[in-house]
Design an enzyme around this catalytic site. Structure first.
Site, PDB file in Angstrom:
ATOM      1  N   GLU A 324       0.853  -1.191   0.000  1.00  0.00           N
ATOM      2  CA  GLU A 324       0.000   0.000   0.000  1.00  0.00           C
ATOM      3  C   GLU A 324       0.888   1.239   0.000  1.00  0.00           C
ATOM      4  OE1 GLU A 324      -3.339   0.419   0.081  1.00  0.00           O
ATOM      5  OE2 GLU A 324      -4.155  -1.576   0.543  1.00  0.00           O
ATOM      6  N   GLN A 325       0.768   2.030  -1.054  1.00  0.00           N
ATOM      7  CA  GLN A 325       1.541   3.264  -1.201  1.00  0.00           C
ATOM      8  C   GLN A 325       0.635   4.464  -0.968  1.00  0.00           C
ATOM      9  OE1 GLN A 325       4.758   4.510  -2.079  1.00  0.00           O
ATOM     10  NE2 GLN A 325       3.693   6.454  -1.817  1.00  0.00           N
TER      11      GLN A 325
END
Length: 850
Positions: A324-325
């Site tokens: 998850e960025q």
């Protein structure tokens, strides 16, 4: 002077000017590339991150790589709803690519062998951007593919020799295309980093979802969409050792990679899976440390629901990894961590893609040994169980049952047809029902699909806690404690050949059962072709071809004497063949039992003309789920409009209006007055969840509710410490569980149901009270309703014997309300019949709401 002013302007805007990031921004200087392999910018005309790549551009570049590099093979594995190709690239050393089928066969053979073999490459599936508005993954896929195709040196040669990389550059082509169009069309030459800028705030619906506004990251288990069906087919074609799932999260966060919260891992996931995830995490941490990037692990997200890209692998012998960025949601955005550029988000996804490769190479033997043990040990685990498998009743709807079996088959789960009756407890299973043995390679997935677990180590759920597939299809099932007396077919179920029917010749009338899954779609087809039809409000027995045939309430009758379409019999014959629903010729209107064909209880039917309300304020998921159900399963093309247009449309064009969950507090007074008048004059309105609440608040619905606030207030909070607030919130909510309801089988909205028991999915604490007025209740929750998943005992007590669906007349029209979404995620084939019946039979209600 003019030159000075121009220079000043350039200085002022320079920090916001689009600056292209060359390849050496993304890759370290020691990485060399084959100059004969085109870079992304050679094909796109811009550097990666300068614009959001469109899906057609992504496809174009991947095909160029496959053409230019002897390391790359490309395959179209399917097409999205909008007919965009679903690509899968196979990338490895050239000599291995030439014998790829042999390597795949050796890889799969090892999974059923006790002999430890590690000479074959590991298989790594790299999946990007299942949510279209989380685009850094798909944009990073351009760079990952280029690296694998063109990089030179010992590191990449070692990777290619030891790994088969399966690269899925866009898990959601339609959503990615929608978001790329949004972000690019709102981007200027000088970028705005303001979070309030239109580029960073999408309109409804967002690019997160696919064409029908479904979250494809919840569909790996349910397999309702072509994207998921194609992907899961290829997953089992290869059975990778690892599968990555690249996402984005809120802009003010940093970077996350698994493991997630330890206590929220599904109990069927082996501990070694978590151990390997932790080992791989060290490679991601090392790489992000080198780039001085912030990140976190173990304090968010879960690995419980097996229908997500990072969890489905865990139930299938692979290691699923979620990334998850923090999202720039455009090209650049100001955040609490400073200015976040799209290029930086792409670089981080590239970094962890490469660290994944490093981790796989260093741990190849462990990954292969784990996967082999996962499958070879399945039978031993099954032997330890106190039961042998599951028996599932087909019921009267063979078409719906085949849909259920098709889902199992796509997951490589074998089911065997019963060849004689078999009794479990008080229930007698019949020939044609199915037995699913535990002792097969998919032991863990079988257990998960049939699980009715209600208590958990950690009751906080990121997603649903109950998804029992048989309940979703409203199928009776039992655990078979013993196989003694159980007789089944030698071969597992396979999709049957389409049934053929005798041609219909002209007679007095024709009838068909409403129980078949395709019956509503067939009725809509007939009505669309101006075929006059009636619904039997009561059961009867009629003469068909000289024999007596029982027609249950809800059966559809086509009287020959009412037809005005000159080709009506040809249309009816075509419908029978097209939808595989048997039509019975009826010799006479005089029946031997029950109502006659000219009875007032044979109610006329008309073509549903549906207005589906969406737009800002409405749940795009639930609007999409209703649209999908109407379009795919009923053949109805609803008119979809935004809330703000509701007061401006001509409602007389429509027979039905549907309000899904959402906020309707901004509906204009004009819209409210128009809807009330329209219902009063004969319209049928359906609302579920907050759509039902709006019907109640607008005094269209004669019902009372238990609010979410009242549900929350029943929990004792005295003396609770600050650190327990998450635990309290977990108790107060219903993240997603399955509850039992009891149907009034005499009600028109229950036509086609066989059992009084109807499981329904609930993910809201808003409840309808059981009305005091008789005959308004279609179904209600049972006294002990929880079937599967977690719900606090306080919530279960409130749900007990509350109303599920309430329906009554309002003037000449009808109002129908459900406390839940009957078409949740498209796979609730059981409860969806309630909405279907409201569309075709909602006008037949005879009880006025007081």
């Amino acid at each position: 002077m003019r030159l000075v002013l121009l220079c000043l302007v350039m200085v002022i805007y320079l920090p916001f000017t689009v600056v292209a990031k060359p390849l050496n921004y993304y890759f370290s200087e020691d990485v060399q590339f084959d100059p004969t392999i085109p870079t992304p910018s050679d094909v796109l005309g811009y550097e990666v991150g300068q614009w959001h790549v469109r899906h057609d551009q992504l496809v174009q570049y991947m095909r160029v790589l496959a053409d230019k590099s002897d390391r790359v093979d490309i395959k179209t594995i399917g097409y999205s709803h909008e007919q965009r190709p679903l690509l899968l690239l196979t990338i490895t050393a050239p000599n291995q690519l030439q014998r790829i089928e042999q390597i795949r066969a050796q890889h799969l053979a090892r999974l059923s062998s006790s002999e430890v073999k590690t000479e074959t490459p590991a298989v790594a599936w790299m999946g990007y951007s299942v949510h279209g508005n989380e685009p850094s993954g798909s944009n990073a896929a351009l760079l990952v593919a280029y690296y694998l195709a063109a990089a030179q040196g010992d590191a990449v040669q070692t990777l290619l020799k030891n790994t088969i990389v399966l690269l899925d550059p866009s898990l959601n082509p339609d959503g990615l295309a929608r978001f790329a169009q949004w972000a690019n069309s709102n981007r200027g030459m000088n970028l705005s980093a303001d979070p309030q800028h239109r580029e960073h705030v999408e309109t409804w619906p967002s690019g997160r979802t696919n064409h029908y506004m479904f979250d494809l990251n919840r569909d790996w288990l349910l397999l309702q969409h072509p994207e998921s069906q194609a992907r899961v087919a290829q997953f089992h074609h290869w059975k990778p050792n690892i599968l990555t799932d690249f996402h984005e999260m809120g802009s003010n966060s940093s970077y996350f990679f698994q493991p997630g919260i330890a206590s929220r891992t599904h109990p069927l996931t082996p501990k070694m899976n978590v151990t390997l995830t932790e080992i791989l995490a060290t490679f991601h941490a090392k790489s992000l440390d080198k780039d001085k990037q912030l990140y976190f692990t173990q304090e968010s997200f879960d690995d419980f629901y097996y229908g997500k890209g990072s969890t489905y692998p865990d139930a299938n012998g692979a290691i699923g990894i979620l990334f998850e960025q923090a999202s720039s949601r455009g090209h650049v955005q100001d955040t609490v961590n400073g200015r976040l550029s799209f290029s930086q988000t792409i670089k981080n996804q590239l970094t962890t893609s490469l660290s994944t490769f490093e981790g796989v190479i260093k741990n190849k033997v462990k990954l292969q040994a784990y996967q082999q043990q996962f499958y070879t040990g399945a039978s031993a685990l099954a032997e330890k169980e106190k039961f042998e498998g599951y028996v599932v009743a087909a019921g009267h709807d063979k078409q719906k049952f085949e849909q259920f079996l098709s889902v199992l088959s796509q997951h490589k789960i074998e089911a065997f047809e019963l060849t004689k009756e078999y009794k479990v407890g008080k229930y007698q299973y019949q020939k044609g029902d199915m037995y699913v043995p535990l002792s097969q390679s998919q032991y863990r997935l079988i257990k998960a699909i049939f699980s009715e677990q209600q208590s958990f180590q950690d009751n906080t759920f990121y997603d649903v806690s109950g998804w029992t597939l048989a309940h979703a299809f409203n199928l009776q099932f039992s655990q078979a404690a013993s196989t003694w007396g159980l007789k089944v077919a030698d071969e597992p179920w396979r999709s049957p050949i389409k049934e053929q029917f005798s041609k219909l010749s002209e007679t007095y009338a024709y009838g068909f059962s409403w129980q078949a899954w395709n019956a509503p779609k067939m009725l809509n087809y007939l009505l669309s072709n101006n075929i006059a039809a009636r619904v039997a409000m009561k059961s009867f027995t009629a003469e068909t071809a000289g024999l007596q045939h029982d027609f249950s309430a809800g059966s559809i009758i086509v009287p020959a004497g009412l037809q005005r379409n000159a080709q009506w019999l040809s249309v009816l014959n075509n419908a029978q063949s097209k939808f595989a629903v048997k039509v019975h010729p009826i010799d006479t209107g005089l029946t031997s039992k029950g109502i006659d064909l000219g009875s007032r209880n044979m109610r006329a039917l008309s073509l549903p003309k549906v207005l589906l309300v969406g737009g800002q304020g409405s749940s795009q998921y639930e609007v999409g789920e209703v649209w999908y159900h109407l379009d795919k399963h009923l053949g109805i093309a609803p008119t979809l409009i935004e809330q703000h247009r509701l007061g401006k449309v001509d409602l007389t064009r429509y027979s039905h209006v549907i309000l899904t969950d959402g906020r309707f507090n901004k509906l204009s007074d004009r819209a409210k007055v128009a809807l009330t008048g329209w219902v009063n004059k004969g319209g049928v309105i359906w609302g579920h969840k907050r759509g039902a609440k709006w019907l109640m608040d607008s005094q269209l619905l004669n019902a009372q509710s238990i609010t979410r606030k009242e549900m929350a207030e029943q929990f004792n909070t005295e003396g609770l410490q600050y650190g327990t607030r998450d635990a309290l919130a977990a108790k107060q909510r219903i993240a997603g569980a399955i509850f039992a309801t009891e149907l009034d089988l005499s009600h028109p909205l229950s036509f086609g149901f066989q059992r009084r028991l109807l499981p329904m999915f609930k993910n809201s604490t808003w409840l309808l009270k059981t009305p005091e007025q008789p005959f308004l209740l279609v179904n209600k929750y049972t006294k002990d309703p929880l079937l599967s998943g977690y719900a606090a005992k306080e919530n279960v007590a409130k749900i007990s014997e509350s109303a599920a669906v309430v329906a009554h007349r309002y003037g000449q029209g009808s109002v129908i309300a459900s406390s839940d979404n009957p078409v949740f995620r498209g796979y609730w084939y059981g409860s969806s019949r309630l909405l279907t019946n409201a569309l075709f039979f909602g006008h037949t209600l005879s009880v006025q709401g007081r």
